[in-house]
Design a protein around this motif. Sequence first.
Motif, short mmCIF file in Angstrom:
data_model
loop_
_atom_site.label_atom_id
_atom_site.label_comp_id
_atom_site.label_asym_id
_atom_site.label_seq_id
_atom_site.Cartn_x
_atom_site.Cartn_y
_atom_site.Cartn_z
N GLY A 58 -19.67 9.80 34.96
CA GLY A 58 -18.66 8.79 35.30
C GLY A 58 -18.85 7.54 34.43
N LEU A 59 -20.09 7.11 34.30
CA LEU A 59 -20.39 5.93 33.49
C LEU A 59 -20.10 6.22 32.02
N GLU A 60 -20.45 7.43 31.59
CA GLU A 60 -20.22 7.83 30.19
C GLU A 60 -18.71 7.80 29.84
N MET A 61 -17.87 8.22 30.78
CA MET A 61 -16.43 8.23 30.50
C MET A 61 -15.91 6.79 30.35
N MET A 62 -16.50 5.86 31.11
CA MET A 62 -16.12 4.45 30.93
C MET A 62 -16.60 3.93 29.57
N ARG A 63 -17.84 4.30 29.23
CA ARG A 63 -18.41 3.87 27.96
C ARG A 63 -17.58 4.36 26.77
N ARG A 64 -17.03 5.56 26.91
CA ARG A 64 -16.23 6.10 25.81
C ARG A 64 -15.00 5.25 25.55
N ILE A 65 -14.42 4.74 26.64
CA ILE A 65 -13.24 3.87 26.47
C ILE A 65 -13.65 2.59 25.74
N LYS A 66 -14.77 2.02 26.21
CA LYS A 66 -15.27 0.78 25.58
C LYS A 66 -15.51 1.01 24.09
N LYS A 67 -16.16 2.12 23.75
CA LYS A 67 -16.48 2.38 22.33
C LYS A 67 -15.22 2.61 21.51
N ALA A 68 -14.25 3.30 22.11
CA ALA A 68 -13.02 3.60 21.38
C ALA A 68 -12.20 2.34 21.11
N TRP A 69 -12.28 1.39 22.03
CA TRP A 69 -11.48 0.17 21.90
C TRP A 69 -12.21 -0.93 21.12
N ASP A 70 -13.53 -0.92 21.20
CA ASP A 70 -14.32 -2.02 20.65
C ASP A 70 -15.49 -1.44 19.86
N PRO A 71 -15.18 -0.81 18.71
CA PRO A 71 -16.22 -0.06 17.99
C PRO A 71 -17.39 -0.95 17.56
N ASN A 72 -17.16 -2.23 17.35
CA ASN A 72 -18.27 -3.11 16.94
C ASN A 72 -18.96 -3.79 18.12
N MET B 55 -3.80 2.54 20.99
CA MET B 55 -4.86 2.27 21.96
C MET B 55 -4.88 3.36 23.05
N MET B 56 -3.70 3.89 23.39
CA MET B 56 -3.65 5.03 24.33
C MET B 56 -4.26 6.27 23.69
N ARG B 57 -3.90 6.51 22.44
CA ARG B 57 -4.41 7.68 21.71
C ARG B 57 -5.93 7.66 21.63
N ARG B 58 -6.49 6.45 21.47
CA ARG B 58 -7.95 6.36 21.37
C ARG B 58 -8.62 6.84 22.65
N ILE B 59 -8.00 6.53 23.78
CA ILE B 59 -8.57 6.98 25.06
C ILE B 59 -8.50 8.50 25.12
N LYS B 60 -7.36 9.05 24.76
CA LYS B 60 -7.19 10.51 24.77
C LYS B 60 -8.26 11.17 23.88
N LYS B 61 -8.43 10.64 22.67
CA LYS B 61 -9.40 11.23 21.74
C LYS B 61 -10.83 11.12 22.25
N ALA B 62 -11.13 9.97 22.89
CA ALA B 62 -12.51 9.76 23.37
C ALA B 62 -12.83 10.70 24.54
#
Lengths: 472, 472
Positions: free
Chosen positions: A437-451, B440-447
Amino acid sequence: MTQFQSKLLDEIKRIISDQRRVLWEEHDLYSYSFDASFGTYLPDVVVQPVTTDEVVKLVKFANQYKIPITPRGHSTCLSGGPLPVQGGIVCDMSKMNQKLLIDEEDLVAIVSPGVLTSQIHKAAEEKGLMYPPDPSSSGVSTIGGNLAENSGGPRGLKYGVTKDYVIGLEVVTPEGEVIRTGGRTVKNVTGYDLTKLIVGSEGTLGIITEAILRLIPKPPASETLMAIFDDLVDSGRAISKVLSSGILPSKLELMDQASIAAVENYEPCGLPTDAEAILLIEVDGHPHAVADEIASVREICKQVGAREIRMAKNDKERQELWKARKLVSPAIAKIKPTKISEDATVPRSKIPDMFKRLKEIRAKYNIDLVVFGHAGDGNLHPNIIADKRDKEEMRRVEQAVSEIFAAAIELGGTLSGEHGIGTMKAPFMEMELGTVGLEMMRRIKKAWDPNNIMNPGKIFPEPGQKLVLTDE
Amino acid sequence: MTQFQSKLLDEIKRIISDQRRVLWEEHDLYSYSFDASFGTYLPDVVVQPVTTDEVVKLVKFANQYKIPITPRGHSTCLSGGPLPVQGGIVCDMSKMNQKLLIDEEDLVAIVSPGVLTSQIHKAAEEKGLMYPPDPSSSGVSTIGGNLAENSGGPRGLKYGVTKDYVIGLEVVTPEGEVIRTGGRTVKNVTGYDLTKLIVGSEGTLGIITEAILRLIPKPPASETLMAIFDDLVDSGRAISKVLSSGILPSKLELMDQASIAAVENYEPCGLPTDAEAILLIEVDGHPHAVADEIASVREICKQVGAREIRMAKNDKERQELWKARKLVSPAIAKIKPTKISEDATVPRSKIPDMFKRLKEIRAKYNIDLVVFGHAGDGNLHPNIIADKRDKEEMRRVEQAVSEIFAAAIELGGTLSGEHGIGTMKAPFMEMELGTVGLEMMRRIKKAWDPNNIMNPGKIFPEPGQKLVLTDE
């Protein structure tokens, strides 16, 4: 001034032409180093943007040079959301407060993030409308902060929380792009719901520069009643019976014996200090309905054994009754200097169990624990009163807080009903959400804010991170 | 049977022990090739899991071999959500319907995805409670489908949509891991709101295997009124005046002249076919309040020039009034065989403008256009009636649909209020969201779904994708 600060400042002054909105002196930085939770963290520089364009330029700059940037309102946050834990730029959004439009036809408010929540309440009421979310801090908190933390408040029981009233946002992404989510329509299923993803994400997914809020017609009438109980368990039964009777009160607040004693000690309100619990119940709506419903609530409280019921006959008496509840926070802050305010939330039916667990925890760690809050939706506020200079006491408090979280989760509840995770509760996230569950949240964070520049160090725990309430 | 199918089948039969729940014969595959929108796409195999564990194994298998997997309920979807556009596995969730628990104390329902929405309505009502979302398909649609598409319905105006009542989910991620989001508490701000991200994501982010739904006390009374207008503009004024009078109707539905004529032609209900608009308005709540409010609504309709107002005196008469509205869909389907049902939604104040635009589009493309729907929240249903064998007509319909979307967005509205994007509206996503919003939606899907196996080909347009309503 460090070399880093000096370089940073040069760049930022190129972005923000009005130099009065760029702060870097030590006393300024100190003012921006804390919120209403724990810990102080100095930023390197504070910027007060007033336009979306300025925010875009700031974020693009921060992203290019991988400098942490932390958005902030008035920092009434109880979980560490606006703390610049990795230094860098604090983006103070409170000066971006130009827009507060009420559209009576579309039943929406369009607001800048720096507008005070109470200003929205007032503007809506002037047109016969209501913006329901009412966190206790609404007089001093900005709507931007409320959005970032998805603030609640007593009206949550009937009306829901901030998220339930946000239908559109303008957001600057962590890479400095502007997106518009949702819109002015209540129904919108065009793709993923980015609006509700961003609200409550504690400033980790972008900076909100405008919001569209849904309004409702203001209920024309309300009635308030105070019920006093000798037995805490009876008050729990009253809550259950009211809620299963078909009545949905607009507020259903509880004060335990310790809260009552604290208030009477602080400013006598005529409350019986030997009572184990007080319930404050408000119903709102059509005048006829309200009169009927408050009579039913009274009857239920009587049946389950309330020793006394006080009804407000007019606005003045209503305010008197609510005064006691409003005094709890300032009153307990007088007992000892350090107040740890939690918001662990359990399913309604588990409130009596949670009370039992809290009583055990209080005894086990010998701590000053006061319980009050939004009992109607299971959102209790266990507050621990301590003195942070007393290291030994604070160690006990740390353990007690951990056990409160564990108890809430065991009872099918959650770490946080309305205060957010921030720094304070990050170490407990996995306990509630599980690794995946936490990992799926982290993936969103990483995808949106890579740095990882956007409010880093929040929500997601560092490996091995523990709750620490002392400054060691 | 192709070699691919045969191999697939062998593997799946190892996962699903009951072979009656694995379908692969041509007539079975054909039954799973369409929904209530456009296009037919044959899956390679259909599986009917009954446990979360079976779903986990299926998804892990699909992910390992990069086979598309498309979750599906009863496929009443109007936007193509459950179409297996890239073949592979259709995961029919309708047999996973064992759980339907109503918890009166916590005011929640806990349900399996295959349960019919109307069964939830009934179970809640038996306990004096209400599950408000009421899509027209509720008698035949599964809650899983409602969750995937974030279904709406007439009660959206006062009570909101499916998303507003989902507080917890069990979900199998695209990699076959089980996560639990939210919980049984109404307030929960522990990390990102995955619940509201998944609801409405059209099965592209995982498969829902259980949901916790919030219930409310059932309003004890309701009243219905029908107001008939010679002028469409007057009906728009009535809507505005009612909504700004402090009354929030539970339903506020509109039928235009073409809808009225279609109904009278299909099954005479005594509606005046020369009227330009009919409003159906329902208020619900406390009996006293309801009596008062319906009288005010009547007065407002009179003031703005309704030529006739019909009030229901009892339940039978109420049902009579609503019958006309319910007959619109079947009635217009009789005119020509192909019905393109849209749900472009505009801010309430723009309803008159939208009517004007729809009138222009009807004339420009010489199409049969009928307008009805949830006018109170701006969620109109422009329906185009055509014959899909007439290629030339369908080309005109494609252009008209594109212009309807463009008009809704220009007026500050959205592509879809409640039907979803699916395949039908994907080509128009960028028009509403912009390049970055869509990215930004696509990034969530990919992640979340790195192998793009979970219901691929939905929401996100392929480069250059256009709306095609013919089979060429």
